[in-house]
Design a protein around this motif. Structure first.
Motif, PDB file in Angstrom:
ATOM      1  N   THR A   1     -10.660  -1.898  -3.763  1.00 25.90           N
ATOM      2  CA  THR A   1     -12.002  -1.924  -2.806  1.00 25.90           C
ATOM      3  C   THR A   1     -11.466  -0.909  -1.613  1.00 25.90           C
ATOM      4  N   LEU A   2     -12.765  -0.161  -1.303  1.00 24.81           N
ATOM      5  CA  LEU A   2     -12.737   0.906  -0.082  1.00 24.81           C
ATOM      6  C   LEU A   2     -13.543   0.406   0.942  1.00 24.81           C
ATOM      7  N   PRO A   3     -12.966   0.589   2.160  1.00 25.43           N
ATOM      8  CA  PRO A   3     -11.803   1.400   2.581  1.00 25.43           C
ATOM      9  C   PRO A   3     -10.442   0.500   2.578  1.00 25.43           C
ATOM     10  N   VAL A   4     -10.613  -0.879   2.800  1.00 24.96           N
ATOM     11  CA  VAL A   4      -9.583  -1.672   3.020  1.00 24.96           C
ATOM     12  C   VAL A   4      -8.248  -1.526   2.167  1.00 24.96           C
ATOM     13  N   ASP A   5      -8.394  -1.383   0.896  1.00 23.55           N
ATOM     14  CA  ASP A   5      -7.158  -1.321  -0.080  1.00 23.55           C
ATOM     15  C   ASP A   5      -6.771  -0.026   0.221  1.00 23.55           C
ATOM     16  N   TRP A   6      -7.052   1.051   0.801  1.00 28.79           N
ATOM     17  CA  TRP A   6      -6.597   2.418   0.958  1.00 28.79           C
ATOM     18  C   TRP A   6      -6.100   2.379   2.576  1.00 28.79           C
ATOM     19  N   ALA A   7      -6.911   1.916   3.482  1.00 29.16           N
ATOM     20  CA  ALA A   7      -6.734   2.107   4.846  1.00 29.16           C
ATOM     21  C   ALA A   7      -5.936   1.102   5.479  1.00 29.16           C
ATOM     22  N   GLY A   8      -6.157  -0.189   4.913  1.00 28.12           N
ATOM     23  CA  GLY A   8      -5.565  -1.403   5.372  1.00 28.12           C
ATOM     24  C   GLY A   8      -6.536  -2.195   6.214  1.00 28.12           C
TER      25      GLY A   8
ATOM     26  N   THR B   1      -8.801   4.219  17.836  1.00 30.89           N
ATOM     27  CA  THR B   1      -7.794   5.170  18.155  1.00 30.89           C
ATOM     28  C   THR B   1      -6.515   4.944  17.922  1.00 30.89           C
ATOM     29  N   GLY B   2      -5.715   5.582  17.548  1.00 33.36           N
ATOM     30  CA  GLY B   2      -4.211   5.066  17.249  1.00 33.36           C
ATOM     31  C   GLY B   2      -3.713   6.158  16.050  1.00 33.36           C
ATOM     32  N   ASN B   3      -2.502   5.974  15.905  1.00 33.32           N
ATOM     33  CA  ASN B   3      -2.008   6.897  14.760  1.00 33.32           C
ATOM     34  C   ASN B   3      -1.976   6.124  13.477  1.00 33.32           C
ATOM     35  N   PHE B   4      -3.052   6.480  12.536  1.00 31.80           N
ATOM     36  CA  PHE B   4      -3.227   5.922  11.608  1.00 31.80           C
ATOM     37  C   PHE B   4      -2.907   6.885  10.241  1.00 31.80           C
ATOM     38  N   ASN B   5      -1.634   6.450   9.562  1.00 30.04           N
ATOM     39  CA  ASN B   5      -1.191   7.236   8.435  1.00 30.04           C
ATOM     40  C   ASN B   5      -1.526   6.680   7.097  1.00 30.04           C
ATOM     41  N   PHE B   6      -2.587   7.202   6.648  1.00 32.50           N
ATOM     42  CA  PHE B   6      -3.216   6.557   5.441  1.00 32.50           C
ATOM     43  C   PHE B   6      -2.435   7.290   4.362  1.00 32.50           C
ATOM     44  N   PRO B   7      -2.143   6.370   3.396  1.00 38.06           N
ATOM     45  CA  PRO B   7      -1.467   7.009   2.173  1.00 38.06           C
ATOM     46  C   PRO B   7      -2.379   7.859   1.210  1.00 38.06           C
ATOM     47  N   ALA B   8      -1.579   8.501   0.186  1.00 33.32           N
ATOM     48  CA  ALA B   8      -2.409   9.424  -0.456  1.00 33.32           C
ATOM     49  C   ALA B   8      -3.289   8.812  -1.508  1.00 33.32           C
ATOM     50  N   LYS B   9      -4.455   9.423  -1.823  1.00 30.81           N
ATOM     51  CA  LYS B   9      -5.554   8.657  -2.659  1.00 30.81           C
ATOM     52  C   LYS B   9      -4.656   8.297  -4.001  1.00 30.81           C
TER      53      LYS B   9
END
Length: 311
Positions: A266-273, A300-308
């Protein structure tokens, strides 16, 4: 050696005695094991200290897009034995709380300052420990009637995640009104192409239900098929939203998710948290204006998303 009849009888009696002794030993062993387990359970219960449980409000079910004059329910979606939940609101009215305190009914009778209301939930355990508050921000829009036929046209605005560079100018086309539904084309086109790197090759038109209470529902349904690296990917969509018709032009706010039909990713939650549970489209029916400025509060903040992930 040939046993005599008396010896045979004595031999059989001895076998029976052995079986009885074996059965008694088994009963005694099981009884000891049960007593031991019962003793361990009693010890665990005696050692349990409810005051040492550190509670946290995990999540709350309920809309983040509300409409003035209407009431909505919110509920915690987990259970902890002995806990109670306390509800408070700012910019809204707390109508009632269920007997188990897990569900609250809240009405939005007026537009709060800044158009945002806050719902605060705290959990208190059986040991008397209270959690940090969980705050749900609710966008409250005004309400004026609008029939489904009034939704027909091009809706301009933004669509994507609540983060700079992750929402995009959007044009959503609404058509084919019935007494309760319309067809919607174009949701998520900007994000799927610019962030996910996929091109829509089929579909893209969904059915949305228009409700009199100023809400909309996107039932779980096929959304579109994309191409990525020469392979097709099939997506489904589900969502909710609100509409308003009190300003210069009708406005529409939709919160939704899309997911792979194959495995439910599910996007965006399973990728972005968990900080990004849904996509949001903020749209206005006014073809004479340019894209409408995004009205949501961006994170705002430092969000380090994983690779696709490789599909």
């Amino acid at each position: 050696m040939v046993l005599k009849r008396a010896q045979v009888k004595t031999f059989k009696i001895q076998i029976m005695k052995n079986k009885i002794l074996t059965g008694l030993a088994l009963i005694l062993a099981v009884s000891w094991l049960f007593t031991s387990c019962e003793s361990d359970m009693e010890k665990a219960q005696n050692d349990y200290d409810a005051s040492q449980v550190i509670p946290k409000v995990l999540s709350v079910n309920g809309t983040t897009l509300a409409l003035q004059t209407f009431s909505y329910t919110y509920s915690v979606n987990y259970w902890r034995a002995g806990s109670t939940w306390t509800w408070a609101v700012t910019g809204a009215t707390l109508n009632s709380v269920s007997s188990d305190t897990r569900t609250a009914t809240i009405s939005f009778n007026t537009i709060p300052d800044g158009g945002k209301a806050n719902i605060t939930v705290k959990e208190t355990t059986s040991g008397g420990v209270t959690s940090d508050p969980k705050v749900i921000e609710v966008q409250v829009d005004p309400f004026c009637p609008l029939a489904p036929s009034g939704f027909v046209g091009s809706w301009l605005g933004t669509d994507g995640m609540d983060l700079p560079n992750y929402f995009f100018d959007s044009e959503v086309v609404i058509s084919n009104p019935t007494a309760t539904t319309v067809k919607v084309t174009g949701l998520n086109y900007g994000w799927i192409a610019n962030v996910w790197g996929e091109t829509v090759i089929n579909g893209g038109t969904i059915t949305m239900t228009i409700e009199n209470a100023g809400t909309v529902v996107i039932p779980d349904q096929y959304c579109f098929t994309t191409d990525y690296g020469g392979d097709p990917y099939v997506y489904r969509i589900t969502g909710t939203g609100t509409w308003a018709n009190c300003g210069a032009a009708p406005t529409l706010n939709i919160a939704y998710v899309i997911y792979y039909e194959s495995d439910g990713y599910t996007l965006p939650v399973d990728w972005a948290g968990d900080d990004f549970p849904e996509f949001y489209a903020t749209l206005t029916l006014d073809e004479t204006k340019g894209a409408v400025q995004n009205s949501r509060t961006l994170k705002t903040g430092n969000f380090n998303f994983p690779a696709k992930p490789h599909r």
